[in-house]
Design a protein around this motif. Structure first.
Motif, short mmCIF file in Angstrom:
data_model
loop_
_atom_site.label_atom_id
_atom_site.label_comp_id
_atom_site.label_asym_id
_atom_site.label_seq_id
_atom_site.Cartn_x
_atom_site.Cartn_y
_atom_site.Cartn_z
N VAL A 1 17.49 -3.93 24.61
CA VAL A 1 18.43 -2.87 25.00
C VAL A 1 19.77 -3.45 25.41
O VAL A 1 20.82 -3.11 24.87
CB VAL A 1 17.83 -2.01 26.13
CG1 VAL A 1 18.82 -0.96 26.56
CG2 VAL A 1 16.52 -1.40 25.67
N ASP B 1 19.75 0.34 35.34
CA ASP B 1 20.03 -0.36 34.10
C ASP B 1 21.41 -0.99 34.14
O ASP B 1 21.59 -2.14 33.71
CB ASP B 1 19.94 0.61 32.93
CG ASP B 1 18.52 1.12 32.76
OD1 ASP B 1 17.66 0.63 33.50
OD2 ASP B 1 18.30 2.01 31.91
N LEU C 1 15.37 -0.54 17.31
CA LEU C 1 14.69 -0.03 18.49
C LEU C 1 13.36 0.63 18.14
O LEU C 1 12.79 1.34 18.95
CB LEU C 1 15.58 0.97 19.22
CG LEU C 1 16.84 0.39 19.86
CD1 LEU C 1 17.73 1.51 20.37
CD2 LEU C 1 16.47 -0.54 21.01
N PRO D 1 23.68 1.29 28.41
CA PRO D 1 22.30 1.12 27.91
C PRO D 1 21.77 2.43 27.37
O PRO D 1 21.72 3.41 28.10
CB PRO D 1 21.53 0.69 29.16
CG PRO D 1 22.32 1.24 30.30
CD PRO D 1 23.75 1.15 29.87
N VAL E 1 18.84 3.13 26.23
CA VAL E 1 17.46 3.44 26.58
C VAL E 1 17.28 3.14 28.07
O VAL E 1 17.79 2.13 28.57
CB VAL E 1 16.47 2.60 25.77
CG1 VAL E 1 15.06 2.82 26.27
CG2 VAL E 1 16.57 2.92 24.30
N MET F 1 15.86 1.48 30.44
CA MET F 1 14.95 0.33 30.48
C MET F 1 13.98 0.48 31.65
O MET F 1 12.77 0.42 31.49
CB MET F 1 15.75 -0.95 30.63
CG MET F 1 16.66 -1.23 29.47
SD MET F 1 17.62 -2.71 29.77
CE MET F 1 19.02 -2.04 30.64
#
Lengths: 485, 1030, 222
Positions: free
Chosen positions: A39, A198, A300, A448, A450, A452
């Motif tokens: 990511v 993140d 991803l 980011p 996603v 994380m």
């Protein structure tokens, strides 16, 4: 991850139906570190590949088109659009409703699915929330510019003034102002707060001072201490429960713009649920449209897995059916109520001058989703992708049909008309996509995409400390070969 | 700006001051400085205050509501005249002349600027009403395209000249005995002009004097000459008529007394007090009269005589009416082929005429040959109809067509050395086969006096600017001869002169000023004692009572009748037009008349009553004929006749006679001005001296190219679903019933109202003082458009142009909805005929207004007197109110339609009404400015507002008084009474909008045993209606 | 997270702590300040009141009305019948000034105007937006004193705007006219003060003359 892993895609399929086996939410031999790497890697890429620049160039020039059109509109007058009497609302309002609708998936995923303990949301919620924000930004433009005297638009807000005039609180448009405003604020907060951990990890991996400080400031001094996590989780829960009613309220209120009027085709009590369903429908369609290429480009697939896509396909199928039900209900009531004006409006939709728009809508929104019944098809990303695009088209036409075809033929036949958009109408609409994609590309580049922290939370590794809790939560059986970092 | 101050001073350009001022050099000089002809852009605005008032809205647009306005100055009079209060409007009686009859009007003047024309109650042809055209005339006064200077065209060059130059140059030509001198004048009813003409002919005995009007009633005149031996003027009276028969006649529109006739007709049609006036119409194309007909048959114009002859035959053969021996020829079986429903029509009509002997009237339209008028005259005599006669003011003049023909011949022979053209536009509107434009070149000295530098001016040596009717002194005679005065409302803007003045100059006699000429002429007819008193009274009233010509009882002249009979025979034998050899009827346009109003934006944008077409003329064609010729609606058709081809878009109009097409004159101008140039197709090209009205044996074919006619309303051709629905709704929106059915059961208009209980979400408003309401009588509305123009003039409504109308952005606040009623079950493809009904539609000021609820900024609100107020300066323009308006009567300023108007255009603005700028909604206000004016006045004198004291512009000008406005809280007010009538109903009542404007149902008065109405009977409609809300 | 990284984790340094209140106050205070500035700075109270342009002729109401005691209506003839109070024609000035101060320089513009017929270009002081239709007679005839809107003109050397003339200000009186009503005979008497309490008087007058000022939009906007 090893190259072999990438090459053989079979292991990526976690769409199994065997109830005994819990599907993994993150496939491949991923551990926390690898997730972070994947990511953050995207954000940390020193020099993005050319096609990303091209994409940005394209979208930002479209954005310029949008602003050019708006400039022309403001200096010249609403007449540059195809509007007239009887059709006083056209593209602008259609686009507004369209974008607001799209803006529904994000909060739905992050709030409602969160409260419903749908863990699979974690991989996509950040992404969807971002999309929500951008969609709402695009939506917000249109009500602003569609008024005749934009420089007085602030009169819609209850500001004390020398005229001692207040806005008219009976007007649905005013409700809109508040509903959309609130929604935008909450979604933004929600999105940003969820991002803090993140942002912190990007900060921690920062190689340059600049990034270090920027992300440092953005992450508000997050130290991932237990206390931080505790507060974070709590706040998240609060916001989630705060956002949940909004998901339902915004589009209900938007639907009042029409439902509260007396125009046949607008004056309908099923609008609120119908609009909300439609909004979620279109929202998910847009998420899918964006997420499929994105996960491919940035590799991803292991985090945003086939199963995620399948779930979304199922949701689209469900909401699509609801929308379909709404269409047929409208027709039934139009006939059953014995109100001839209502009856004619719907007859006119299906067989009048705007039939083409109507049937486009029905095809895209009702027929297309039916392919999702078939497991094979809904698991074909390309099928899913094309379908999602068609659904977006269909949902735009739904709004077009509701707004335009109803207005074009109301009570007195002598004032019937036919609305044709002008080039400016179209360019403004296209331009709004430009804005949307520009924001989206910037997001992909700098933030980011996603969550994380949350993804890690649903990985088996997250539960090593609690071996007693086998099978509970997202612990997926065999964890041999997972080395703890 | 110094000139303007002079404007303030000399701005009072009405008789009291002009009287003294006219001659003074200061005045002349002031006018010069005030309106410097050439440096147009330097022309100062009317007055700064009024100017800023009208620009108010746009100032507001500056947006910074809290910042100071730009510095504003107040420029008071240096010497204020007695009894003059700046900012308070004044009213002056004057008149306009069209087609040889004067129409009296009262003009409102604001600080020296005439802004609106209304009818003169005392004038026999106006009775307080005014036609759309007469009202729009004021716009022409301020038309920036008007000619501003004398032009001399020599050797391809063009020189700007002054009057002195002209007088010097022309003097010698008007010196001699008039040999080689010819004058072409429009017809005029002005006694002063007659006086000056006689002087001219005295001074120049050999000069020729010709009078030409493209649109005239000469045929009627010749008709009377045929039967009575000398020319008479025909005066039908409709309020005493039990039955009225119109053969190609449109008394409600194209008659000089149309306003009076409309008023009489309305009175006759009143269900209780009226005599009935059952209306029979045989015509080739829908006229306003045809729309109101109880029995209508669509017959090609060339076949109309056949129907009339059949009526004559039946009267004699079946109803034993005695014709004088000489007229016996009429009685003979005409023997022409004649269709079934034509016969049916004739039978019903003959029966009624016999029944209403002494109370009927047969009217024949100006486009019919004299012989047909003759027959009608004979029948009217023997039936002792309600038709009166007066001697013609100028019985010996040749007909206009003859006159122009003679002049053309003279010009061709080269015998005309000097041609003085007074007004008119012969190069454009003379019969095409005369080639008048080319002949002008043969004349060594041609002089054209004209409002515009038009087609004729451009072919003449001299162009002289003509003064507008509102700038000059003059007089005229009503159709019945009543003396009608004309006084200037403003000094000539461009130093123009009147025809009278120019002739006076040409006659070489003194005086030459219009003012003195008029007075001089009046002296002759006025009581010697106290002339000044008489003069002032005349100017005050605008007319002089008791000056109408005496009615005469003409006797049939057997000697001539025979000629008439033969003439008719010839007509009867004319062949039947067919689709491949159709007749093309050229008519006066309902808006720009003969083309002289082509540069008038109000009229160009005024939707034609039947077609609703704006900014164009169209070839009207019956659906059947269109199918035969395979011409689609809107396709450009090529009309060929006598080697000339005219291309014009088709408009398929149900109710049009088969194989008969109608094309309006006045379009296709090349030198009309910015507004009128190149609008529509020029029908004059088809017009010949021999066949000036009905061009037979033309060929019409489609070109395959199509054209978008800018109509303000749904078109007849429409998709099936819409067509069906429209037909179903008509009967309920515009309710109609046969008279006897209504008398038998007054509830007939409400029988089919079914709707759920009407419950409002909001608390009802209480009214202590007044609450305004309106009643619109569909039974008397004739769809004449007068109200539309009145509203436009009163409320500063912009003209938006063809493109915007195409985009459905027309701005008129009141529109006249036109519905076709066709037999249920027929598709648009099978229809050939249809009934037409009108419904004036404007903001009905709903008590429970949908617009008020949805406006987010509360820019439209309910007032304590029940109005639905629209506040322009609060509106932000979401257009939500318009969307939510079930009647779609709101109008939106999509652009700044008032963007930098010409300075003169600003002068027309009504300072009592905000000029709306871009981005705001507007709509009918019930003329709130008039309400407020009266209210404040009444409150100041502590008296209640009298009923009828407040008149919205539309109600004021309605010829039939179909619109009534007043206080609903006063049970004795006329509007309350009308609302009590059983005919009263509200449109879309089922929506619980509770309109303040109600409609009174339409009544038809069909002959007994005539069977149900031809198309879309109310009964049929009602049934389908019953179904729909069951 | 890696142990080694944990100590150079970016945390806001100590000194940033003191900024926090500053930021908070700045944000709130700034907002408040802006509101006040806009609310007041743009209100007619600030922009219009006190507007006193220099007139072409230094006509002194203080002298003519205050000292010589001329009645308003001598010059402003329209005030009782019409919407406009009317600025007098030069004629009116000359009625006296033919004799009085017949050679004063200050009066030259008036003399010129009188002889040439050119008006004197006065500057408008009380200037309503052009979409506002105010009617003097309607107010004067009900007993709203000149002073209520124009202030003590009789004390002004140079006329200046005393009241904001904003919509809110108009409405105030249309809602509670008793604050300003006076017997009609005292309307033009600028220095008049009621013996009794104004509200009591106003309320009484309001009832006796049944004065209910409308608050409809179209009372002023057409």
């Amino acid at each position: 991850m090893s190259d072999t892993a990438i090459n053989s895609l079979s292991y990526l399929d976690n769409t199994g139906v065997d109830p005994a086996v819990r599907a993994r939410l993150v496939v491949g031999d991923n551990d926390f570190h690898s997730v972070t790497d994947t990511v953050c890697g995207i954000v940390e890429q020193p020099k993005p590949p050319k096609f990303r620049w091209d994409a940005l160039a394209a979208s930002s020039s479209l954005t310029l088109v949008l602003f050019a059109c708006i400039g022309y509109l403001v200096t010249t007058g609403i007449g540059v659009w195809g509007l007239q009497v009887p059709v006083g609302w056209g593209y602008a309002i259609v686009n507004f409703v369209f974008w607001v609708g799209i803006g529904h998936a994000g909060t739905l995923i992050s709030a409602i699915l969160f409260l419903l303990r749908q863990r699979w949301r974690t991989s996509i919620n950040r992404f969807a929330e971002a999309m929500t924000i951008f969609a709402v930004v695009c939506a917000g433009i249109f009500p602003g510019i569609h008024v005749g005297r934009i420089w007085f638009a602030y009169w819609l807000f209850p500001i004390p003034n020398q005229m001692s005039m207040w806005p008219n609180f009976r007007s649905p448009l005013l409700w809109d102002v508040f509903a959309v405003g609130t929604y935008a604020t909450v979604s933004l907060l929600f999105w940003y707060m969820g991002m803090i951990p993140d942002l912190a990890s990007i900060r921690d991996r920062a190689t340059t001072k600049l990034r270090f400080y920027i992300y440092g400031v953005l992450s508000l001094g997050w130290r991932s201490s237990n206390r931080h996590w505790h507060r974070f989780e709590f706040a998240y829960l609060l916001l989630a429960s705060l956002a949940t009613p909004l998901v339902l309220s915004v589009h209900s209120v938007v639907s009042f713009d029409f439902a509260v009027s007396i125009m046949p085709g607008w004056h309908t009590t099923i609008f609120p649920p119908y609009f909300v369903a439609g909004a979620i429908f279109s929202g998910f369609a847009m998420v899918v449209t964006l997420i499929i290429p994105t996960r491919k480009f940035f590799g991803l697939e292991e985090i945003i897995t086939a199963r995620h896509l399948e779930n979304m396909a199922k949701i689209m199928l469900a909401t699509g059916m609801m929308v379909g039900l709404a269409y047929s209900t409208e027709f039934f009531i139009a006939w059953y109520s014995g109100n001839t004006y209502e009856a004619f409006t719907f007859l006119n939709r299906a067989f009048g001058p705007y039939a083409w728009a109507y049937w486009t809508m029905v095809t895209c929104n009702v027929l297309v989703p039916q392919v999702f019944w078939i497991r094979k098809l809904r698991n074909k990303t390309i099928v899913l992708w094309v379908a999602s695009i068609l659904i977006n088209v269909g949902m735009w036409f739904e709004r077009f049909v509701i707004v335009v075809s109803s207005l074009s033929r109301d009570y007195l036949p002598t004032s019937w008309g036919y609305y044709r958009p002008t080039a400016i109408d179209v360019m403004t609409f296209v331009g709004s996509f430009g804005l949307f994609f520009t924001l989206f590309l910037l997001f992909v580049r700098f933030l980011p995409m996603v969550g994380m922290a949350e993804v890690k939370g649903v990985m088996p590794q997250a539960h090593l400390d609690r071996p007693g809790h086998r099978g509970h939560g997202d612990y997926h059986g065999d964890i041999a070969g997972v080395e703890v970092v | 700006m110094p000139p303007m101050k002079h404007d303030r001073e000399t701005g009072l350009t009405y008789w009291r001051s002009l009287d003294e001022l006219a001659q003074t050099p200061e005045f002349q000089e002031a006018v010069q400085r005030e309106f410097p002809g050439d440096d147009w852009d330097q022309l100062p605005p009317a007055t700064r205050r009024q100017f800023l008032k009208v620009m108010g809205a746009s100032l507001a647009m500056a947006g910074l509501t809290a910042c100071r306005w730009p510095k504003e100055e107040i420029v008071p009079f240096a010497h204020r005249p007695e009894g003059r209060t700046p900012g308070v409007p004044e009213h002056f009686a004057t008149s306009m002349e069209l087609g040889g009859a004067a129409l009296g009007m009262v003009v409102t003047s604001f600080d020296g600027r005439p802004i609106k024309a209304e009818g003169n109650r005392l004038h026999p042809d106006s009775l307080g009403a005014l036609t759309a055209i007469a009202q729009a005339d004021i716009l022409q006064l301020y038309d920036p395209d008007r000619s501003r200077r004398l032009l001399l065209r020599e050797g391809g060059q063009q020189y700007v000249k002054g009057w002195s130059d002209f007088e010097a140059a022309a003097a010698e030509h008007f010196a001699g005995d008039g040999t080689g001198v010819a004058v072409l004048a429009g017809s005029s009813s002005s006694p002063t002009r007659a006086m000056v003409r006689d002087r001219f002919l005295e001074a120049h005995p050999n000069a020729g004097w010709y009078e030409y009007e493209p649109i005239s009633r000469d045929n009627e005149r010749e008709g009377t000459r045929l039967v009575f031996g000398r020319a008479f003027r025909v005066h039908p009276k409709l309020d005493e008529a039990g039955v009225v028969a119109c053969f190609d006649a449109d008394p409600l529109f194209d008659h000089p007394s149309s306003l009076r006739l409309a008023r009489e007709f309305a009175a006759a049609r009143h269900p209780e007090s009226g005599i009935g006036a059952r209306l029979y119409v045989a015509e080739s194309s829908y006229s306003l009269t045809g729309v109101r007909a109880d029995h209508r048959v669509a017959v090609p114009s060339s076949r109309v005589p056949v129907v009339l002859a059949r009526v004559a035959h039946l009267l004699v053969a079946e109803h034993h009416i005695e014709l004088p021996a000489a007229a016996a020829g009429y009685a003979g079986e005409a023997g022409q082929e004649i269709s079934e429903n034509e016969v049916h029509f004739a039978e019903l009509l003959a029966a009624d005429l016999a029944k209403f002997r002494g109370g009927g009237a047969i009217l024949v339209g100006p486009r019919q040959e004299p012989a047909v008028h003759a027959l009608a005259a004979v029948l009217n005599q023997v039936l002792d109809s309600t038709v009166g006669y007066t001697t013609d003011p100028d019985p010996d003049r040749p007909s206009h067509i003859e006159a122009i023909g003679e002049l053309a011949a003279a010009m061709a022979s080269g015998s005309v050395q000097t041609l003085l053209v007074l007004g008119g536009n012969p190069a454009y509107d003379a019969p095409a086969d005369l080639r008048f434009g080319e002949l002008l070149a043969k004349v060594p000295l041609s002089i054209h006096l004209s409002l515009y530098d038009d087609e004729t001016s451009q072919r003449c040596i001299w162009h002289l600017p003509r003064a507008h009717g509102l700038e000059v002194w003059g007089d005229g005679a009503a159709w019945d001869g009543t003396l009608t005065m004309r006084q200037p409302l403003i000094a000539p803007l461009y130093d123009g002169r009147t025809a009278t003045e120019v002739v006076a100059f040409a006659a070489g006699s003194k005086p030459t000023s219009g003012y003195e000429l008029v007075r001089e002429n009046l002296r002759s007819s006025a009581p010697a004692a106290d002339f000044e008193g008489f003069w002032r009274r005349a100017l005050h009233d605008g007319t002089v009572e008791g000056t109408a010509w005496d009615a005469v009882q003409p006797r049939l002249n057997p000697g001539r009748l025979a000629v008439a009979v033969d003439g008719l025979r010839a007509l009867l034998d004319a062949g039947l037009p067919s689709a491949d050899r159709p007749e093309v009827v050229v008519t006066a346009d309902s808006r720009i008349w003969d083309g002289r109003f082509a540069n008038n934006g109000w009229l160009q944008e005024l939707p034609d009553a039947l077609t609703k077409v704006t900014w164009d003329n169209a070839l009207l064609m019956s659906p059947a004929t269109a199918r035969e010729l395979e011409i689609t609606d809107g396709e450009i058709a090529a009309v060929e006749s006598g080697g000339v081809t005219v291309e014009v878009p088709t408009f398929v109009l149900p109710g049009q006679a088969r194989s008969s097409m109608t094309l309006a004159l006045g379009y296709g101008r090349s030198a009309a001005g910015q507004v009128g140039n190149g609008v529509g197709a020029d029908a004059y090209q088809l017009r010949t001296a021999r066949a000036p009205h009905v061009v037979s044996g033309a060929t019409v074919r489609g070109t395959g190219r199509s054209y978008h006619l800018a109509t303000t309303q749904d078109h007849f051709a429409i998709d099936t679903a819409g067509f069906k629905e429209r037909n179903r709704r008509v009967g309920e929106l515009v309710r109609e019933a046969p008279l006897n059915a209504y008398l038998a059961n007054p509830e007939v208009f409400h029988e089919h109202e079914h709707h759920p209980p009407l419950i409002s979400l909001w608390k009802d408003q209480e009214y202590e003082g007044e609450q305004w309401g309106m009643a619109i009588d569909l039974n008397t509305c004739i769809g004449c458009n007068a109200c539309v123009v009145a509203c436009q003039a009163e409320n500063n409504i912009p003209v938006v142009g063809r493109e915007q109308v195409l985009n459905q952005r027309e701005m008129q606040w009141i529109r006249i909805d036109r519905y076709f009623k066709t037999e249920p079950g027929l598709g648009s493809a099978e229809i050939d005929n249809a009934d037409v009904v009108f419904q004036p539609m404007t903001c009905v000021h709903c008590e429970n207004a949908p617009c008020e609820q949805v406006c987010p900024v509360a820019a439209t609100q309910h007032t304590t007197d029940g109005l639905n107020a629209m506040v322009y300066n609060r509106c932000v323009g979401t257009r939500y109110c318009s969307n939510n308006c079930p009647l779609k009567v709101r109008r939106f300023n999509f652009f700044n339609y008032h963007k930098d108007p010409a300075d003169t255009t600003k002068m027309q603005f009504n300072p009592e009404v905000t000029v709306r700028a871009r981005g705001v909604m507007e709509k009918c206000t019930f003329c709130v400015q008039r309400i407020e004016a009266v209210r404040i006045g009444a409150r100041n004198d502590n008296r209640p507002i009298a009923d009828g004291e407040i008149l919205p512009a539309c109600a004021q000008t309605c010829p039939t008084k179909a619109i009534t406005f007043g206080n609903l809280n006063d049970p004795k007010s006329s509007v309350s009474k009308l609302r009590e009538e059983k005919r009263s109903y509200a449109t879309l009542a089922e929506l619980n909008i509770r309109p303040r404007a109600h409609y009174l149902g339409r009544l038809s008065n069909r002959a007994d045993g005539a069977g149900p109405q031809g198309h879309g009977t109310p009964h049929g409609e009602a049934e389908s209606h019953g179904k729909e809300t069951a | 997270m890696n142990e080694d990284k944990s100590n150079d984790i970016f945390i806001f340094p100590k000194w940033t702590g003191v900024l926090r209140p500053a930021v908070a106050i700045g944000a709130l205070g700034g907002l408040l300040y802006a509101t006040v500035v806009v609310a007041f700075g743009f209100s007619p109270l600030a922009t219009d009141v006190g507007y006193a342009p220099v007139q072409p002729v230094p006509y002194s109401h203080a002298l003519h009305v205050g000292q010589l005691g001329m009645d308003c209506r001598y010059c402003h003839t329209g005030v009782e019948e019409a919407a406009n109070a009317l600025i007098p024609p030069s004629q009116t000035c000359m009625n006296c000034h033919k004799a009085v101060r017949a050679n004063s320089e200050k009066l030259i513009p008036v003399f010129e105007s009188y002889s040439t017929g050119m008006p004197v270009e006065w500057i408008r002081v009380h200037d309503l937006p052009d979409y506002v239709y105010f009617n003097h007679s309607a107010h004067v005839r009900r007993g709203v004193g000149c002073v209520s809107c124009h202030g003590r003109i009789d004390t002004m050397e140079v006329v200046s705007q005393q009241k904001p003339l904003s919509m809110g200000w108009c409405l105030e009186c249309h809602r509670k006219p008793e604050q300003h009503l006076r017997p009609v005979e005292f309307v033009f008497q600028l220095d008049w003060v009621p013996e009794e309490d104004q509200l009591a008087l106003g309320t009484r007058l309001r009832e006796t003359h049944d004065i209910n000022p409308p608050q409809d939009c179209n009372t002023c906007h057409r």
